[in-house]
Design a protein around this motif. Structure first.
Motif, short mmCIF file in Angstrom:
data_model
loop_
_atom_site.label_atom_id
_atom_site.label_comp_id
_atom_site.label_asym_id
_atom_site.label_seq_id
_atom_site.Cartn_x
_atom_site.Cartn_y
_atom_site.Cartn_z
N LYS A 114 0.83 -1.21 0.00
CA LYS A 114 0.00 0.00 0.00
C LYS A 114 0.86 1.25 0.00
N SER A 115 1.89 1.28 0.81
CA SER A 115 2.79 2.44 0.88
C SER A 115 3.46 2.69 -0.47
N ALA A 116 3.92 1.63 -1.11
CA ALA A 116 4.58 1.78 -2.41
C ALA A 116 3.61 2.29 -3.47
N ALA A 117 2.40 1.74 -3.47
CA ALA A 117 1.40 2.17 -4.46
C ALA A 117 1.03 3.63 -4.26
N LEU A 118 0.84 4.03 -3.01
CA LEU A 118 0.51 5.43 -2.73
C LEU A 118 1.65 6.37 -3.09
N TYR A 155 1.24 9.41 -5.63
CA TYR A 155 1.51 10.79 -5.22
C TYR A 155 2.57 11.43 -6.11
N ARG A 156 3.58 10.66 -6.44
CA ARG A 156 4.64 11.20 -7.30
C ARG A 156 4.08 11.59 -8.67
N ALA A 157 3.28 10.71 -9.23
CA ALA A 157 2.68 11.00 -10.53
C ALA A 157 1.73 12.19 -10.44
N ALA A 158 0.94 12.25 -9.39
CA ALA A 158 0.00 13.36 -9.22
C ALA A 158 0.74 14.69 -9.08
N GLU A 211 3.40 15.49 -10.42
CA GLU A 211 3.90 15.86 -11.75
C GLU A 211 2.77 15.93 -12.78
N ARG A 212 1.53 15.77 -12.31
CA ARG A 212 0.32 15.85 -13.14
C ARG A 212 0.38 14.94 -14.36
N ARG A 213 0.60 13.67 -14.08
CA ARG A 213 0.66 12.67 -15.14
C ARG A 213 0.17 11.34 -14.58
N LYS A 214 0.02 10.36 -15.46
CA LYS A 214 -0.39 9.03 -15.04
C LYS A 214 0.77 8.30 -14.37
N VAL A 215 0.43 7.32 -13.56
CA VAL A 215 1.44 6.49 -12.92
C VAL A 215 2.09 5.62 -13.99
N ARG A 216 3.42 5.57 -13.97
CA ARG A 216 4.18 4.75 -14.91
C ARG A 216 4.74 3.54 -14.17
N GLN A 229 7.73 2.66 -14.08
CA GLN A 229 8.96 3.08 -13.41
C GLN A 229 8.66 3.67 -12.02
N ASP A 230 7.55 4.40 -11.89
CA ASP A 230 7.16 4.94 -10.59
C ASP A 230 6.94 3.81 -9.59
N LEU A 231 6.27 2.76 -10.03
CA LEU A 231 5.99 1.63 -9.15
C LEU A 231 7.27 0.90 -8.76
N VAL A 232 8.14 0.68 -9.73
CA VAL A 232 9.40 -0.02 -9.45
C VAL A 232 10.23 0.78 -8.45
N GLU A 233 10.33 2.08 -8.66
CA GLU A 233 11.12 2.92 -7.75
C GLU A 233 10.49 2.98 -6.36
N ALA A 234 9.16 3.02 -6.30
CA ALA A 234 8.49 3.06 -5.01
C ALA A 234 8.66 1.75 -4.24
N VAL A 235 8.59 0.63 -4.94
CA VAL A 235 8.81 -0.67 -4.29
C VAL A 235 10.26 -0.77 -3.81
N ASP A 236 11.19 -0.33 -4.62
CA ASP A 236 12.60 -0.35 -4.22
C ASP A 236 12.81 0.51 -2.97
#
Length: 59
Positions: free
Chosen positions: A6-10, A14-17, A19-24, A26-33
């Motif tokens: 849940k923390s990684a997904a959020l 948040y990062r995508a929001a 920057e006003r764009r869709k979640v990519r 790469q955002d998920l991979v970096e958040a999980v890492d």
């Protein structure tokens, strides 16, 4: 475990929001890492990134 997911997904959302764009992916991979490192585990390193974005590479 569920709270880490849940923390990684959020974090990715948040990062995508911000920057006003869709979640990519790469955002998920970096958040999980980041979540792995935050909880004291070793990060995923480049292995998952290479599998996802470079078409594998070794195994």
């Amino acid at each position: 475990m569920g709270s880490g997911i849940k923390s990684a997904a959020l974090a990715a959302a948040y990062r995508a929001a911000a920057e006003r764009r869709k979640v990519r992916n790469q955002d998920l991979v970096e958040a999980v890492d980041f979540e792995y490192r935050r909880t004291g585990r070793m990060g995923m390193g480049n292995e998952l990134y290479e599998e996802l974005y470079m078409g594998g590479g070794g195994t």
